[in-house]
Scaffold this motif. Structure first.
Motif, short mmCIF file in Angstrom:
data_model
loop_
_atom_site.label_atom_id
_atom_site.label_comp_id
_atom_site.label_asym_id
_atom_site.label_seq_id
_atom_site.Cartn_x
_atom_site.Cartn_y
_atom_site.Cartn_z
N VAL A 150 0.84 -1.21 0.00
CA VAL A 150 0.00 0.00 0.00
C VAL A 150 0.87 1.26 0.00
O VAL A 150 0.53 2.28 0.58
N ARG A 151 1.99 1.19 -0.65
CA ARG A 151 2.90 2.32 -0.74
C ARG A 151 2.18 3.58 -1.24
O ARG A 151 1.28 3.53 -2.06
N ASN A 152 2.62 4.73 -0.71
CA ASN A 152 2.15 6.02 -1.19
C ASN A 152 0.63 6.17 -1.08
O ASN A 152 -0.05 6.52 -2.04
N ASN A 153 0.09 5.89 0.09
CA ASN A 153 -1.30 6.18 0.43
C ASN A 153 -1.30 7.03 1.70
O ASN A 153 -0.38 6.93 2.51
N PRO A 154 -2.31 7.87 1.90
CA PRO A 154 -2.34 8.73 3.10
C PRO A 154 -2.79 7.99 4.36
O PRO A 154 -3.72 8.40 5.05
N ILE A 155 -2.13 6.89 4.68
CA ILE A 155 -2.48 6.05 5.83
C ILE A 155 -1.69 6.52 7.04
O ILE A 155 -0.46 6.48 7.04
N ASN A 200 4.22 -3.40 2.84
CA ASN A 200 4.93 -2.24 2.31
C ASN A 200 4.10 -0.99 2.56
O ASN A 200 3.04 -0.80 1.97
N LEU A 201 4.60 -0.13 3.47
CA LEU A 201 3.94 1.13 3.82
C LEU A 201 4.80 2.33 3.42
O LEU A 201 4.65 3.42 3.97
N ARG A 202 5.66 2.13 2.46
CA ARG A 202 6.59 3.19 2.08
C ARG A 202 5.82 4.47 1.68
O ARG A 202 4.83 4.43 0.97
N ASN A 203 6.33 5.60 2.15
CA ASN A 203 5.75 6.91 1.82
C ASN A 203 4.29 7.04 2.23
O ASN A 203 3.55 7.80 1.61
N CYS A 204 3.87 6.29 3.25
CA CYS A 204 2.57 6.54 3.86
C CYS A 204 2.75 7.60 4.95
O CYS A 204 3.81 8.19 5.08
N LYS A 205 1.73 7.84 5.75
CA LYS A 205 1.75 8.94 6.71
C LYS A 205 1.99 8.48 8.15
O LYS A 205 1.77 9.24 9.09
N VAL A 206 2.45 7.25 8.33
CA VAL A 206 2.68 6.71 9.67
C VAL A 206 3.77 7.53 10.37
O VAL A 206 4.89 7.66 9.86
N SER A 207 3.43 8.06 11.55
CA SER A 207 4.35 9.01 12.19
C SER A 207 4.80 8.61 13.60
O SER A 207 5.62 9.30 14.20
N THR A 208 4.26 7.51 14.14
CA THR A 208 4.62 7.14 15.51
C THR A 208 4.96 5.66 15.61
O THR A 208 4.46 4.83 14.84
N LEU A 209 5.80 5.34 16.58
CA LEU A 209 6.15 3.95 16.86
C LEU A 209 4.93 3.19 17.37
O LEU A 209 4.81 1.97 17.16
N LYS A 210 4.03 3.88 18.02
CA LYS A 210 2.81 3.25 18.53
C LYS A 210 2.04 2.58 17.41
O LYS A 210 1.50 1.47 17.58
N GLN A 211 1.96 3.22 16.25
CA GLN A 211 1.25 2.63 15.12
C GLN A 211 1.99 1.41 14.59
O GLN A 211 1.38 0.38 14.29
N ILE A 212 3.31 1.51 14.48
CA ILE A 212 4.09 0.38 13.98
C ILE A 212 3.95 -0.83 14.89
O ILE A 212 3.90 -1.98 14.43
N LYS A 213 3.84 -0.60 16.19
CA LYS A 213 3.69 -1.70 17.14
C LYS A 213 2.39 -2.49 16.92
O LYS A 213 2.28 -3.63 17.35
N LYS A 214 1.42 -1.89 16.25
CA LYS A 214 0.17 -2.61 15.98
C LYS A 214 0.40 -3.82 15.08
O LYS A 214 -0.44 -4.73 15.02
N LEU A 215 1.54 -3.83 14.39
CA LEU A 215 1.84 -4.95 13.50
C LEU A 215 2.33 -6.18 14.26
O LEU A 215 2.52 -7.24 13.67
N ARG A 216 2.51 -6.05 15.57
CA ARG A 216 2.94 -7.19 16.39
C ARG A 216 1.96 -8.34 16.34
O ARG A 216 2.32 -9.49 16.61
N VAL A 217 0.70 -8.05 16.02
CA VAL A 217 -0.31 -9.11 16.01
C VAL A 217 -0.14 -10.06 14.83
O VAL A 217 -0.79 -11.11 14.78
N LEU A 218 0.73 -9.72 13.88
CA LEU A 218 0.90 -10.53 12.68
C LEU A 218 1.97 -11.60 12.94
O LEU A 218 3.15 -11.30 12.96
N PRO A 219 1.58 -12.84 13.11
CA PRO A 219 2.54 -13.88 13.51
C PRO A 219 3.60 -14.22 12.47
O PRO A 219 4.67 -14.71 12.82
N ALA A 220 3.32 -13.97 11.18
CA ALA A 220 4.26 -14.38 10.12
C ALA A 220 5.03 -13.20 9.53
O ALA A 220 5.87 -13.41 8.64
N LEU A 221 4.79 -11.99 9.99
CA LEU A 221 5.43 -10.82 9.38
C LEU A 221 6.95 -10.90 9.51
O LEU A 221 7.48 -10.96 10.61
N ASP A 222 7.64 -10.90 8.37
CA ASP A 222 9.10 -10.91 8.41
C ASP A 222 9.74 -9.83 7.54
O ASP A 222 10.95 -9.62 7.60
#
Length: 364
Positions: free
Chosen positions: A232-237, A254-276
């Motif tokens: 989802v690169r280059n979306n206003p997420i 892939n969140l490249r060039n999205c609007k994610v601005s805090t570590l708190k949001q990135i930590k939400k990806l912890r729920v994904l057991p296979a994310l590598d």
């Protein structure tokens, strides 16, 4: 063109490389320039008629293989690209064709319908034509439809019972309102006008490409239990909602060039057991501006920010194109200990990290 597939799995590293190449700025600029030129001359004369003849097809046949009946050999693919074609009726004489590429011509949907008379057709590739719809007549075996850089505004009329891959990037589609097709594995809607994916219902979907749209929320992906690749690169997420533990196969985000601005949001990806594999380069959190910028050269990464992301997602193997090094992993573990001491990490996160360490020990 993204390397489309039908009922095939791709290596994540290969996927990433092809994705990055397919998103080159020159391609986007070319598509925009062509569309603007069409809008400037809306009353231009129709393209002159250009019929494809059998002799032209004969010299453009490739891919020798067995006939569908298995009783002989024949050429299975025809490549008739860049010929200014407006009529391809002659192609129906080649009944054994399974792959047809008529990209970069002047075909309308009506002109293209003749390919549905090919009884064993598996793939139609029709980039850069005059298509305002992808609604080909139903066929028995069609698995891949590729119609990038056309004039599509909807995919509501698309229905092929065996369809696995639909690639319709660089059009003007606002909604992914496909009819139910159980075999859909790959959807590519890059650089359209999509804002909402909450209506998604593709339980067998493996790969989803939505770069360059107007998506602000990922609510809806929780209904894709077999999703492996999310681009989802280059979306206003800004907010990473929608991720769920039931997304057990999701490896690549892939969140490249999205609007994610805090570590708190990135930590939400912890729920994904296979994310590598995670790409967040260009996001405000990583020091980017949250949008594509053709003038930006090679981006330098803040090593400390990489360590923070890895400490938050210790199962990662790759971050922003770079493989996680043993040194980075050691630093991340030290940062986790510091967070625990400072009370910045809760018990659930501690237990998850311990579980991950145990898994690594068992592998060793």
């Amino acid at each position: 063109m993204l390397k489309s597939h039908y009922k095939l799995q791709q290596d994540v590293d290969g996927v990433e490389q092809e994705i990055e190449e397919s998103l080159h700025f020159e391609q986007l600029a070319e598509a925009v320039a062509e569309e603007e030129q069409k809008e400037i001359v809306p009353n231009a004369l129709p393209y002159p008629e250009r019929k494809l003849n059998r002799s032209e097809i004969s010299v453009r046949l490739t891919l020798l293989g067995k006939t569908a009946e298995g009783d002989g050999y024949t050429y299975l693919k025809a490549v008739c690209t860049g010929m200014s074609l407006t009529n391809i009726s002659a192609i129906k004489s080649f009944q054994h064709l399974q792959f047809v590429d008529v990209s970069n011509n002047n075909l309308t949907l009506e002109n293209l319908q003749v390919v549905t008379e090919l009884p064993f057709l598996l793939l139609i590739h029709a980039d850069k034509n005059l298509l305002n719809s992808a609604g080909l007549k139903k066929t028995k075996y069609m698995q891949v439809i590729i119609m990038n850089n056309n004039k599509l505004t909807s995919v509501r009329d698309v229905f092929q019972p065996e369809l696995c891959t639909l690639e319709v990037g660089y059009n003007k589609i606002r909604r992914v309102d496909l009819l139910s097709m159980p075999n859909i594995k790959c959807l590519d809607f890059r650089y359209n006008l999509i804002e909402d994916i909450s209506n998604f219902d593709f339980p067998n979907l493996d790969s989803l490409y939505l770069a360059g749209n107007k998506i602000t929320s990922l609510n809806g992906i929780e209904k894709l239990p077999n999703l492996r690749v999310l681009h989802v690169r280059n979306n206003p997420i800004r907010i990473l909602s929608g991720f769920d533990p039931e997304l057990k196969k999701l490896q690549y985000v892939n969140l490249r060039n999205c609007k994610v601005s805090t570590l708190k949001q990135i930590k939400k990806l912890r729920v994904l057991p296979a994310l590598d594999t995670l790409v967040v380069r260009g996001c405000p959190y990583m020091g980017g501006i949250g949008e594509e910028d053709a003038e930006v050269g090679v981006e330098e990464e803040d090593e400390q920010l990489r360590i923070e992301v890895l400490a938050s997602l210790p199962k990662l193997k790759r971050l922003n194109k770079g493989t996680i090094t043993p040194e980075e992993r050691t630093e991340a573990k030290e940062l986790i200990k510091q967070w625990i001491e400072d009370g910045e990490i809760n018990e659930e996160e501690i237990l998850e990290e311990q579980h991950h360490d145990d898994e690594e020990s068992n592998v060793d």
